[in-house]
Structures are given as C-alpha cells and as structure tokens.
Enzyme design. Structure first.
Site, PDB file in Angstrom:
ATOM      1  N   ASP A   1     -13.909   0.410   1.994  1.00  0.00           N
ATOM      2  CA  ASP A   1     -14.030  -0.695   3.035  1.00  0.00           C
ATOM      3  C   ASP A   1     -12.781  -1.058   3.273  1.00  0.00           C
ATOM      4  O   ASP A   1     -11.908  -0.800   2.428  1.00  0.00           O
ATOM      5  CB  ASP A   1     -15.082  -1.958   2.525  1.00  0.00           C
ATOM      6  CG  ASP A   1     -14.227  -2.339   1.086  1.00  0.00           C
ATOM      7  OD1 ASP A   1     -14.057  -1.631   0.162  1.00  0.00           O
ATOM      8  OD2 ASP A   1     -13.982  -3.402   1.248  1.00  0.00           O
TER       9      ASP A   1
ATOM     10  N   HIS B   1      -3.320  -4.933   5.361  1.00  0.00           N
ATOM     11  CA  HIS B   1      -3.998  -6.299   5.598  1.00  0.00           C
ATOM     12  C   HIS B   1      -3.015  -6.769   6.881  1.00  0.00           C
ATOM     13  O   HIS B   1      -3.683  -7.867   7.224  1.00  0.00           O
ATOM     14  CB  HIS B   1      -3.906  -7.155   4.450  1.00  0.00           C
ATOM     15  CG  HIS B   1      -4.514  -7.012   3.250  1.00  0.00           C
ATOM     16  ND1 HIS B   1      -4.998  -7.730   2.385  1.00  0.00           N
ATOM     17  CD2 HIS B   1      -4.865  -5.677   2.773  1.00  0.00           C
ATOM     18  CE1 HIS B   1      -5.677  -7.290   1.159  1.00  0.00           C
ATOM     19  NE2 HIS B   1      -5.642  -5.795   1.678  1.00  0.00           N
TER      20      HIS B   1
ATOM     21  N   HIS C   1     -11.350   2.747  -2.606  1.00  0.00           N
ATOM     22  CA  HIS C   1     -12.420   2.205  -1.820  1.00  0.00           C
ATOM     23  C   HIS C   1     -12.441   2.380  -0.409  1.00  0.00           C
ATOM     24  O   HIS C   1     -11.556   2.757   0.415  1.00  0.00           O
ATOM     25  CB  HIS C   1     -12.367   0.542  -1.821  1.00  0.00           C
ATOM     26  CG  HIS C   1     -11.105  -0.246  -1.497  1.00  0.00           C
ATOM     27  ND1 HIS C   1     -11.028  -0.791  -0.147  1.00  0.00           N
ATOM     28  CD2 HIS C   1      -9.902  -0.446  -1.928  1.00  0.00           C
ATOM     29  CE1 HIS C   1      -9.775  -1.314   0.026  1.00  0.00           C
ATOM     30  NE2 HIS C   1      -9.220  -1.151  -1.272  1.00  0.00           N
TER      31      HIS C   1
ATOM     32  N   GLU D   1     -14.651  -3.961  -1.716  1.00  0.00           N
ATOM     33  CA  GLU D   1     -13.552  -4.560  -2.433  1.00  0.00           C
ATOM     34  C   GLU D   1     -12.831  -5.606  -1.847  1.00  0.00           C
ATOM     35  O   GLU D   1     -12.334  -6.683  -2.296  1.00  0.00           O
ATOM     36  CB  GLU D   1     -12.456  -3.309  -2.669  1.00  0.00           C
ATOM     37  CG  GLU D   1     -11.228  -3.433  -3.898  1.00  0.00           C
ATOM     38  CD  GLU D   1     -10.206  -4.353  -3.084  1.00  0.00           C
ATOM     39  OE1 GLU D   1      -9.338  -4.695  -4.034  1.00  0.00           O
ATOM     40  OE2 GLU D   1     -10.086  -4.305  -2.045  1.00  0.00           O
ATOM     41  N   GLU D   2     -12.575  -5.602  -0.527  1.00  0.00           N
ATOM     42  CA  GLU D   2     -11.548  -6.352   0.485  1.00  0.00           C
ATOM     43  C   GLU D   2     -12.441  -7.875   0.450  1.00  0.00           C
ATOM     44  O   GLU D   2     -11.645  -8.734   0.607  1.00  0.00           O
ATOM     45  CB  GLU D   2     -11.376  -5.769   1.649  1.00  0.00           C
ATOM     46  CG  GLU D   2     -10.600  -4.625   1.703  1.00  0.00           C
ATOM     47  CD  GLU D   2      -9.015  -4.832   1.415  1.00  0.00           C
ATOM     48  OE1 GLU D   2      -8.694  -5.757   1.016  1.00  0.00           O
ATOM     49  OE2 GLU D   2      -8.407  -3.498   1.277  1.00  0.00           O
TER      50      GLU D   2
HETATM   51 ZN   LIG Z   1      -7.215  -2.037  -1.450  1.00  0.00          ZN
END
Ligand SMILES: [Zn+2]
Length: 437
Positions: free
Chosen positions: A86, A409, A84, A147-148
């Site tokens: 994003d 993250h 992904h 996704e996030e």
């Molecule tokens: Zn991821």
C-alpha cells in the site's frame, strides 16, 4: 552487480517488477477505491509464485487489504523479509510526472510507492531469485497492505497467528541508506507520545472591539504557553527529560540541511551535533492547533484554544516519564491563570536494536563500503510489536529508500535502481551468511 560468484541480481527483472507494481494506485485510505489494493495483492501473489514460493497464504482481515505470506523452505534459521504494497495518497500538487505512471530518469524510477515500499517487495523477490527460489535458509516473505493508514492489520495477525510470522531474523526493508551508495543500518527508533492541551479563558466569545485589551484571549495564551517549550535557539526547554549522546555515525550539517530541504538563510534549531539532536535527544513539535481559519475569521476574543503537542523520545528515556515532564511543564507555565486541561495519549517506547554482525557484513560487501549506523523515524509500531511477540528475534532495518532524494510521502517520490539492486544483493548475502552460522 556480481560480488559473489554464485549470486547475481537480475536488474532488468527487478525494474520491470517495480514498474508493474508502481502502476497500480494501491492507496489504503478512506475515500479511495478498494480494487487497486486487490489488484496489487494479486500481482504480488503472482510475483511470489513466479519466484517459486512453495506456499502462499493470503491473510484477510475484514475491511483491510490482505497480507501475503510466502514460504520458501530451507534448513537452519528462519528469516522473515517484510515490505508493504500500500502507498500514501498522491495529490496532484507538485508532481512533475504522473504518480502512477512509472517514469525512469537518471537511474531512478519516479512514482508513488516506488521507494515506499514497493522497492522492498522487488528487493526481496530479487534476493530469492538469486537462489532460484531455493534459499539456503527458511524464508518467510511478508507483504502487507495497510501500513500507511496507521491501522496496520498485520499487527493483529501477530496476535492471532503468532506461528505464521515467527522467525529468528526479521528483515524490515522499509528504510534506506542515508545517501545513495552509502550503506546504512537503522539501529534505533525514537518513541513517540502526544499531549492534547486545551486552554479556556472566557465563558464565551466576545466582541474584540468592546472587550479586547483586557479580556484574556485563549489562543494568545496557548501561543505563549507553546513558546515556553523551547529556548531561543530552538532547543527543548522542558526540565526533567533524559537525553543521551549518539555513538553511531555523525550526520554532517550540510547533508542534513540539503536532505531536510531547509530554505536558504533559515537556521537549524537546537545545539550540538546533528546526530545527537535528531537521534539521542527529545524533540517537541506542535502537530495541530484549533483556531478559527483566517478565511472568515470574526472580530472576537477567543475563549478556548487547543493544541496537539508531539514528543519524540530517544532510546534510554522512559516515554511515560518524558510525557509527565512535559505535562508538568505546561501546567506550570499557563499564562494569566487560564483553565488548563491536558490529555496524555499512550506513547510508544524507543527501541535500540542490537547489531547483527551478519547483516553488517552482507551490507558492506554488497555496497563495497563500511556501514553507517543511524537512527530511524519509521516502522516503529511494527518493530515494537514484533519485538514484544518474538523477544529472541534479531532485527535488520534497511532498504532502498535513500534519505537524500527518495522524497517518500511527498511529491516526486523516486527510487534509485542501484539502491534496490544493492539491498537485494545484501539480502541474498545475508541469507547465505545465516546459513553457515
Ligand atoms: Zn513504508
């Protein structure tokens, strides 16, 4: 890197692709602009074209960034490669470099999304370039853009266009080795469920000077209730949960302490092997608590308090039964006869993925070391959805997001370029292995 005479990974190209992607702040959360997401999608499309995709489909879902699906025709089985574009937001706090200015230090590229999951995109591209865009099997390269934020538009695409994503082998490059250079396959995913517990003790707030001492405070009651969920050593105290034993690789305690960034002098919770605790047993935590903020807190006895309690469910256990056991526990342990209300949210089912021998061989060859088998905490909704839609498919969960240093993250996210090259090579070797089966 040059294991197989015919297969080489172009590391310079891999790095320049990654730096171009990381420079785009493609954050798909509320309050962030849409343009960078479209810019990232355009760049991914350009890179796919450049890697000689025969066909590229841009799947638009209203309100979300597009998903790109590139087709590389080939004989034999169909392999889907997932990643992904994003990324998580990057609040300035704690970053030592600008999150959207890719910065190389000691073989690692720093920047938001460098690991999660732009590393996956460039690994897939590098694997396909190793075959000049003509892989020995049919490849579908999927790169999504939501996704996030948890909305994951791709899950809806599975329902609406099942043939678009149908494949025999699904390679999800949104994970990582447990340490740099230590090849790792994720073989299980824990399920996840939540309960919202509300306690009420009074008809309204009271002056604590007049009534405190005898009037029951709902926040205190809730804290006492939450405390009953664990034993003194931090192990889960709820009866009726079906725990198991981990039969994969052990996670050594010193590595765990370092990787989890546990402060000196602070004990780990639970007992027994770390691998059992994190991959084979239930874990319970409190995600949120409704209470007056410290700033501006008044002199009151609190009439109502609410907590969101999360339960991680290991493979082998039924999440519905697990959540029912936790609900029974909280109802049975309410202090002072407080009124209790429990809302159980739908849970995801734990997943155990059968090993794919071709993937294990490819990963071992790429890194020159035996493969560790570990549990994983990510990609749960995606894998659950794909497994339900394509029950005959095999799954491979790996990636360049090492659990040691990548800090996905968090501030100062980074990726080791050698890890991406290793995963790219493993993917190329896997495609080759699958072509001869
Ligand atoms: Zn991821």
């Amino acid at each position: 890197m040059h294991v197989d005479q015919a297969l080489t990974v172009d590391r310079e190209r891999l790095q320049s692709d990654l730096e171009r992607l990381v420079a785009i702040p493609s954050i798909a959360f509320e309050g962030y602009p849409r343009e960078p997401l479209d810019e990232a999608a355009d760049l991914v499309e350009e890179l796919l074209r450049d890697a000689r995709a025969a066909q590229i489909q841009r799947v638009d879902v209203p309100g979300e960034a597009p998903t790109l699906v590139a087709d590389f025709p080939g004989a034999g089985p169909t392999v889907l490669l997932y990643s992904h574009y994003d990324v998580q937001p990057a609040p300035a706090d704690g970053w030592e470099t600008d999150p959207f200015t890719p910065t190389v230090k000691d073989g690692r590229v720093y920047g938001r999304g460098a690991a999660d999951d732009k590393s996956g995109i460039v690994a897939h591209l590098a694997a396909l370039r190793a075959f000049d865009g003509a892989p020995p099997v049919h490849v579908k390269l999927v790169v999504e853009g939501s996704e996030e934020n948890g909305r994951q538009a791709l899950l809806g695409v599975v329902d609406e266009q099942p043939d678009l994503l149908r494949a025999d082998v699904m390679v999800i490059a949104d994970n990582g080795n447990w340490k740099v250079g230590e090849p790792t396959l994720s073989q299980t995913l824990r399920g996840h469920g939540k309960l919202v517990v509300t306690l009420r003790t009074l008809d309204g707030a009271l002056h604590s000077g007049h009534f405190g001492g005898a009037a029951p405070d709902a926040l205190l009651a809730l804290n006492r209730l939450i405390a009953t969920l664990h034993n003194d050593d931090g192990s889960v105290a709820v009866q009726g949960l079906q725990d198991g034993d981990w039969d994969g690789t052990e996670w050594p305690e010193p590595d765990f302490r370092r990787q989890a960034r546990v402060l000196d002098g602070v004990a780990l919770v639970g007992s027994g092997a770390i691998s059992d605790r994190v991959w084979a047993r239930h874990a319970i935590s409190v995600l949120g608590l409704d209470a007056p903020p410290v700033e501006g807190a008044g002199n009151i006895v609190i009439p109502e308090a609410r907590a969101k309690i999360a339960v991680r469910v290991p493979p082998g256990a039924d999440p519905v039964q697990s959540l029912a056991a936790v609900e029974r526990h909280v109802r049975a342990n309410v202090p002072w006869g407080a009124r209790i209300d429990v809302v159980v949210e739908p849970a995801s089912t734990p997943i155990a993925l059968p090993a794919l021998p071709e993937a294990e061989r490819a990963l071992e060859q790429a890194f020159g070391k035996p493969v560790a088998r570990m549990g994983s905490g990510g990609s749960v909704p995606l894998v659950a959805k794909l497994r339900a839609a394509y029950p005959d498919a095999s799954f491979v969960l790996w990636g360049a997001q090492d659990s040691d240093l990548a800090r996905i993250h968090a501030a100062n996210e980074s990726v080791d370029l050698g890890e991406i090259a290793g995963i790219a090579l493993a993917e190329a070797l896997l495609l080759k292995e699958l072509s001869s089966t």
